[in-house]
Design a protein around this motif. Sequence first.
Motif, mmCIF file in Angstrom:
data_model
loop_
_atom_site.group_PDB
_atom_site.id
_atom_site.type_symbol
_atom_site.label_atom_id
_atom_site.label_comp_id
_atom_site.label_asym_id
_atom_site.label_seq_id
_atom_site.Cartn_x
_atom_site.Cartn_y
_atom_site.Cartn_z
ATOM 1 N N UNK A 104 50.990 29.525 36.622
ATOM 2 C CA UNK A 104 49.907 29.670 35.648
ATOM 3 C C UNK A 104 48.610 30.536 36.636
ATOM 4 N N UNK A 105 48.246 29.672 36.874
ATOM 5 C CA UNK A 105 46.831 29.898 37.763
ATOM 6 C C UNK A 105 47.544 30.403 39.050
ATOM 7 N N UNK B 197 48.255 33.578 38.371
ATOM 8 C CA UNK B 197 46.854 35.156 37.841
ATOM 9 C C UNK B 197 45.823 35.660 39.424
ATOM 10 N N UNK B 198 46.166 34.684 39.918
ATOM 11 C CA UNK B 198 45.346 34.765 40.348
ATOM 12 C C UNK B 198 45.632 35.737 41.968
ATOM 13 N N UNK C 34 34.035 39.157 36.737
ATOM 14 C CA UNK C 34 35.590 39.302 37.623
ATOM 15 C C UNK C 34 35.909 38.563 38.539
ATOM 16 N N UNK D 243 35.133 34.605 38.407
ATOM 17 C CA UNK D 243 36.550 34.806 37.287
ATOM 18 C C UNK D 243 37.429 34.059 38.926
ATOM 19 N N UNK D 244 37.498 35.272 39.524
ATOM 20 C CA UNK D 244 38.698 35.409 40.483
ATOM 21 C C UNK D 244 37.843 34.390 41.773
ATOM 22 N N UNK E 86 42.999 36.576 34.329
ATOM 23 C CA UNK E 86 42.329 36.200 35.629
ATOM 24 C C UNK E 86 42.358 34.358 35.411
ATOM 25 N N UNK E 87 41.932 33.908 36.972
ATOM 26 C CA UNK E 87 42.874 32.764 37.270
ATOM 27 C C UNK E 87 42.226 30.893 36.283
ATOM 28 N N UNK E 88 40.691 31.988 35.630
ATOM 29 C CA UNK E 88 39.869 30.539 34.460
ATOM 30 C C UNK E 88 40.746 29.760 34.507
ATOM 31 N N UNK E 89 40.007 28.930 34.167
ATOM 32 C CA UNK E 89 40.707 27.877 33.193
ATOM 33 C C UNK E 89 40.220 27.743 32.597
#
Lengths: 258, 396
Positions: free
Chosen positions: A87-88, A91-92, A116, A119-120, B224-227
């Motif tokens: 999933x990560x 999302x990226x 953001x 975060x990315x 977002x890819x944040x854990x």
Amino acid sequence: MSETILEVQDLCKHFRLSARQQKLTHSPDRVKKAVDHLSFTAQRGEMFGLLGPNGAGKTTTLRMLATLLEPDSGDAIVAGASIRTQPEQVRSRIGFLTSELKLEECFTPNFLFDFFADLHQVPDQIRARRKEELFTRFDIHKFAEVKVANLSTGMKQKLSLVISIVHDPEIVIFDEPTNGLDVITARVVTNFLKDLRAQGKTVILSTHIFSLVESLCDRVGILIDGAMVRCGTLEDVCQGRTLEDTFFALYEERGNTL
Amino acid sequence: MKSGLWTIFRKELARFFGDKRMVVGTILLPGLLIFVMYTFMGSALTNQFTVDEDFIPKVGVVDLPDSLNQLAEGGALPLELVPVTDAEQGKAQVTGEELDVLAVFPDGFDQAVAAYTPASGERAPAVALYYCSARTESQTAYSMVAQLLDGYESTLANKFDVNSDQDGGEMYDLSNEDEAGASFLSSLLPMLLLIFLFSGSMAVAPESIAGEKERGTIATMLITPVKRSHLALGKILALSLIALLSGLSSTLGTLLSIPNLIPDTGEVSISLSYTPAHYAALAVVVLVTVLLIVACVSLLSAFAKTVKEAQTYVTPLMMVVMVVGMTAMFGDGASTQVWVYLIPFYNSVQCISGIFTGQLQPHLLALAAASNLCYTALGVWVLTRMFHSERVMFQR
């Protein structure tokens, strides 16, 4: 030769209804089938439209693609990553925009862009260039230091667009992108979608507005009661009829009445 | 590029410190209000229960015995004696504020006292003192007269004295000022610190977790890819820092106002002559406690759909924590039983109590800190799971 960048494989999602929800929807079933064995693909650089009435499962599908919801079964491979197991990475690689996603009103566009971008994990040198590019494209510079709370709806929508693609994703997913917008902001959004396609991005778009699909999308999937009832190019799907006529014919074929 | 944890941490602090009203309401006002409130309360209590230094009680006396009359004429009594012929009339004068106290002696008091022997088993001659407890002057006069009569009685049959050399400078109370002050602090501060830290957490955590759910802004971060673990830990660390600052403000307000709240009567002396080791131990306890409190409040907030709902969930927990804090008032210093230091919140109370009384052993402090950190880690793990849960995050 086209390259498949999104592959949705037999995706299913059920929601358990509370007694109150059952009463409200006049449903005798405790479980609502939101997405029913959904499969489709999207090619790189393509704009794919998911068309369906309210409650057809469009938002649920897009939320599963964005990894906000976990499918009951099935999977989707988004730019090479599985929504179930990676999933990560998914999302990226995607940008996701829906009218239900909000930005903190106490921050400025400048702060939110940097937040953001962090975060990315966007590198600093790329971030500065991208901020300049996007802020200029959407004319955000003039309100870059104004708190979101003080921005108009149109300004907020522009900022949301920018935030959703801060990391220059390969796939951009928009859920009802023009819902509730005035005609000018709606035009800004549709122009932006065209720009994205021109840049070779893949755009997945959910809407119930026929004209939007007809004017923008390369291919369309018609979703009714959680199931994909027709999918293909506009010519293949409509077969000489208008999209609206095709949709209502399919809608009634499924046993629904207007 | 920065780690997700640091990014979330900075954003939470930016959100808080960017809002002047939040800063004033959460950090500055609590300490200031506590200082003003306690100072006002202390001043009001002092005015209510003390009389002027040159106050001379008017004491009505029925059948004043010669022995006391001689003392009074000699100026040995700091009283104004008013002869009263009838006890009922004297009582009316006390209630009418003409007299502060009425002393009724039995007829032939001196002779009866001289003839009385305790071994006889008969009732001793009795003096009746009438006063109005609702009136500060009357209450004070009563205490003075009762003390004088007690002293007079002692002189009549003085067989031995207890602690008679106090005037000569002999110290009979072997506890020093520090210990007396420590006892006071160890009973009061655990509860106050827990309340202050909890109030600070309550002011920010529901807003940060349930508020973000309510406004839909947390979903924007979740795509977002944040854990999720970085999201949970970043929030908990930032909220803990804010709660600490709020707790520090309230604690300072309290410590500065204690001298005003409790006038220096000589009964309670607050001395803060602690070593850096004491303060370091206190810092460790406060730090692990605030992390645990914030983790608990965050978990409850994550369950709630709105800030209001979150505050409803958190209130009962605050009451429980207050009750746990109050146990320090009834205990006798810190417990030496190891298992006590595994109980969340109660272990903090025991540690704070032990630090102020100097009874806390380092291994117990380490155990309490480690157990609280474990509970916090468990809280972060559960919060991370909740951020993963669509039912929790997107349920309407």
